[in-house]
Every structure is written in structure tokens, then in C-alpha cells.
Design an enzyme around this catalytic site. Structure first.
Site, PDB file in Angstrom:
ATOM      1  N   CYS A  95     -10.625  -8.601   6.187  1.00  0.00           N
ATOM      2  CA  CYS A  95     -10.055  -8.933   4.883  1.00  0.00           C
ATOM      3  C   CYS A  95      -9.983 -10.457   4.798  1.00  0.00           C
ATOM      4  O   CYS A  95      -9.771 -11.119   5.824  1.00  0.00           O
ATOM      5  CB  CYS A  95      -8.657  -8.323   4.749  1.00  0.00           C
ATOM      6  SG  CYS A  95      -7.847  -8.770   3.203  1.00  0.00           S
ATOM      7  N   ARG A 108       1.625  -1.940   0.774  1.00  0.00           N
ATOM      8  CA  ARG A 108       1.990  -2.695   1.978  1.00  0.00           C
ATOM      9  C   ARG A 108       3.326  -3.400   1.823  1.00  0.00           C
ATOM     10  O   ARG A 108       3.541  -4.183   0.899  1.00  0.00           O
ATOM     11  CB  ARG A 108       0.918  -3.710   2.350  1.00  0.00           C
ATOM     12  CG  ARG A 108       1.307  -4.458   3.643  1.00  0.00           C
ATOM     13  CD  ARG A 108       0.207  -5.318   4.225  1.00  0.00           C
ATOM     14  NE  ARG A 108      -1.022  -4.602   4.323  1.00  0.00           N
ATOM     15  CZ  ARG A 108      -2.167  -5.004   3.771  1.00  0.00           C
ATOM     16  NH1 ARG A 108      -2.227  -6.133   3.132  1.00  0.00           N
ATOM     17  NH2 ARG A 108      -3.252  -4.273   3.890  1.00  0.00           N
TER      18      ARG A 108
END
Ligand code: SAM
Ligand code: DTB
Ligand code: SF4
Length: 344
Positions: free
Chosen positions: A148, A280
């Protein structure tokens, strides 16, 4: 007479519950406001019901962050310790070397992370910078970790270049509602963020996009942030909900204290609006109690940043997280089969 009772199932799954509504992209302001206005326990129940229909109920995905280019950012994001405009004590550092990044990624993988996120304090990457990050991505990808990156605004061509290097996810947050955005950042607009998200999607990258709670925004601003995300043509695969880390020297250093239950509500509404997404529990965990984190997991958060540091601020250490997961009997999500096949 006492009736014999069969043991209850360890986990209620989708099969035990009525079928959930399919993911939607047409949420109205009134509908999202109504979710935020629900009694807390009612909202938690709804979030939990959606969560169990789409996710393993006791599993948490773990991503580790690394700041590969720290400080000196020209942007004026009012929450950010890396803006060159605020005196926060964060020293400006050059872009790291791919070999150094590889070592950090290897350590994160050994500690149990399945995704490695590289962050750079840029408005947008310059061509030479992008080549440097592409080299890092190739190294991390070769370890078998999901990759990421969060590098600021991207053009469609830059997004394609990152995809070709093996990037899986791009993080680019909307942070708050379009209405409140101008009170937090003046050096770019909301449409700039949406354009980058389009470029990321068009390149075939997975989208990680969320925001920050506790910047003095209203409940309506939180609702609008989540509604904007949910009404994108595709839901982000990952939705980070950050609790503002108040950093001395930034304009938001003295932001009003957030009611922790309002943070939990934001996680729960994100879960209801975007059933398949990983929600998240992001920045701000270091100063959260274990009980507050447990409520966030109950609200549908199923991913965390794992490891002692976020970008420039602290995060719970690995041992504290290990104990928390053990006490809650949470398991770390294992690497995707394709990723785990590579040697560590
Ligand atoms: N410069 C790039 C950008 O802004 O897109 C990437 C790095 S930037 C630090 C990534 C995200 O970190 C921001 O969008 C914001 O949501 C989050 N963030 C930064 N400082 C924060 C803070 N003090 N508290 C909570 N979240 C923060
Ligand atoms: C996200 O939503 N949160 C992370 C990540 N994406 C890049 C960053 C949090 C940064 C917190 C402040 C700092 O450590 O500098
Ligand atoms: Fe720069 Fe990103 Fe920080 Fe904004 S959030 S000042 S763009 S590093």
C-alpha cells in the site's frame, strides 16, 4: 425439571441471521443522519449484524506503516505534523532507499503484518520520486506482503506506473465532509481528492480511503464523509477511521475533546454503509483504552495499524496488541494465499 440445553454455537454467522441488505451506493443525507441518531446499542446491534454477514467475526487484519519520506510537506493540512508550515519538531528527511524499506517490511512481516503501507509527505510525487517508490514497492511485493502507498495526489499515468510495480492498495483520505474540508485544508480541494481516487480505481488499484474524527467537525460532517465514500461507484476496500492525534504546533493541537462513543458510532456507521470494506481502527489507538478498542471492534472495525509507529507519532507496541488480541480472543487475519506463498 431442568431442560437439557445444547451448547450454543461459538460464533453466530450469516446463516443464523436474516439476510442482510445488499451494499448500496444511493444513501441519502437523511438515512445516514438517522443511523448516527440511533440509540448507541441499537446502532451497535445493526453494525454487528452487517459485520457477521460479510466478515469473520473474530478476525482482524494487520497493516504496518512506514514513513518513507518524512516532513517538509508544502500542504497546510491543519492536523498534520509533517506540514512545513507548522513548528512540530518533525525533521525533514530524504526518501529512503529501497533496501532499507525492504528490511523494515521484512521485520513487519515477521511480527505478523500482512500489508505494508509506505507513506510520503508530498502534495504529489515528482517523476524521480515515483521511480524511487516503485522500486520500494517491487521489493516489498517480492517478500509476499500486500503493498500500500500514500503519496498525495496522483495522475492516471502515475497510478498505472504504481500498479505495474506491484502496488495493491492506494491510501488517499477524504478526511471529512466537502463542506468542512476548507476549514482544515486550503492548499487543495475536495475535487482534487476525488479525481485521484478515480485515477486509482481506473488503474485497477484497490482503494483505501477514510477520514479523521475529532477535528471539531459536526456529526453531519461525519455523516457526509461516510455517505460520500459509500456513494462512490465502488466502495473503498479499506476505510481508515482515524481519531485525531493532537500534535503540538499544529492548528488542531487544542481541538475539543471527542466523546469516545462518537468515535465508536463513526466506526459502526462506516460498517453499516460499506459492508464488505475493512474498517480500520487507525490513528489514535495509542491513547485508547483496551475497552474502547474492544467497542470499536464490536462496531465492525476489523483492521488496525500494527507496530510501534504510525508515520511520525506513536502506536501501541506489538506486545500490548498481542495481549489485547489474546484477551479478546481475536485472531490476526493470515496473509492472502497468493501473498503467503512467497518466502519470508
Ligand atoms: N501526504 C499524503 C496525503 O496527504 O495524502 C499521504 C500522507 S498523510 C500523513 C495520510 C493521512 O494521515 C491523512 O490523509 C490523514 O487522514 C492522516 N493523518 C495525518 N495526520 C494525522 C493526525 N494528526 N491524526 C490523525 N490522522 C492523521
Ligand atoms: C491513515 O488513514 N492513517 C495513517 C495512514 N492512513 C497513512 C496515517 C496516520 C498518521 C498519524 C500521524 C502521524 O503519525 O504522523
Ligand atoms: Fe502533507 Fe499529507 Fe500531511 Fe497534508 S496530510 S501536510 S499532504 S503529509
Amino acid at each position: 425439571m431442568v431442560r437439557a440445553m445444547s451448547a450454543p454455537p461459538a460464533e453466530l454467522t450469516a446463516a443464523d441471521l436474516p439476510p442482510p441488505a445488499a451494499p448500496r451506493h444511493d444513501w441519502t443525507r437523511a438515512e445516514v443522519a438517522a443511523l448516527f441518531a440511533l440509540p448507541f446499542l441499537e446502532l451497535m446491534f445493526r453494525a454487528q449484524r452487517v459485520h457477521r454477514a460479510y466478515h469473520a467475526p473474530n478476525s482482524v487484519q494487520m497493516s504496518t506503516l512506514l514513513s518513507v519520506k518524512t516532513g517538509g510537506c508544502p500542504e497546510d493540512c491543519a492536523y498534520c505534523p509533517q506540514s512545513v508550515r507548522y513548528d512540530t519538531g518533525v525533521e525533514r528527511e530524504a526518501l529512503m532507499e529501497p533496501a532499507e524499506v525492504r528490511e523494515c517490511a521484512r521485520r513487519a512481516q515477521r511480527a505478523g503484518a500482512t500489508r505494508f503501507c509506505m507513506g510520503a509527505a508530498w502534495r504529489s510525487p515528482k517523476p524521480r520520486d515515483l521511480a524511487g517508490v516503485a522500486a520500494m514497492i517491487r521489493e516489498v511485493h517480492a517478500l509476499g506482503l500486500e503493498t500500500c502507498a500514500t503519496l498525495g495526489m496522483l495522475t492516471p499515468a502515475q497510478a498505472l506506473e504504481l500498479k505495474a510495480a506491484g502496488l495493491d492498495y492506494y491510501n488517499h483520505n477524504l478526511d471529512t465532509s466537502a463542506e468542512f474540508y476548507g476549514a482544515i485544508i486550503t492548499t487543495r480541494g475536495y475535487q482534487d481528492r476525488l479525481d485521484t481516487l478515480d485515477a486509482v480505481r481506473a488503474a485497477g488499484l484497490k482503494v483505501c480511503c477514510g477520514g479523521i474524527v475529532g477535528m471539531g467537525e459536526s456529526v453531519a460532517d461525519r455523516a457526509e464523509l461516510l455517505r460520500t465514500l459509500a456513494n462512490l461507484p465502488e466502495h473503498p476496500e479499506s476505510v481508515p477511521i482515524n481519531r485525531l492525534v493532537k500534535v503540538a504546533g499544529t492548528p488542531l493541537a487544542a481541538a475539543p475533546e471527542l466523546d469516545p462513543f462518537d468515535f465508536v458510532r463513526t466506526c459502526a456507521v462506516a460498517r453499516v454503509l460499506m459492508p464488505r470494506a475493512y474498517v480500520r481502527l487507525s490513528a489514535g489507538r495509542e491513547t485508547m483504552s483496551d475497552e474502547l478498542q474492544a467497542l470499536c471492534f464490536l462496531a465492525g472495525a476489523n483492521s488496525v495499524f500494527y507496530g510501534e509507529r504510525l508515520l511520525t507519532t506513536g502506536n501501541p507496541d506489538v506486545e500490548r496488541d498481542r495481549q489485547l488480541f489474546e484477551r479478546l480472543q481475536l485472531t490476526a487475519e493470515s496473509a492472502a494465499p497468493a501473498a503467503s506463498a512467497a518466502a519470508v
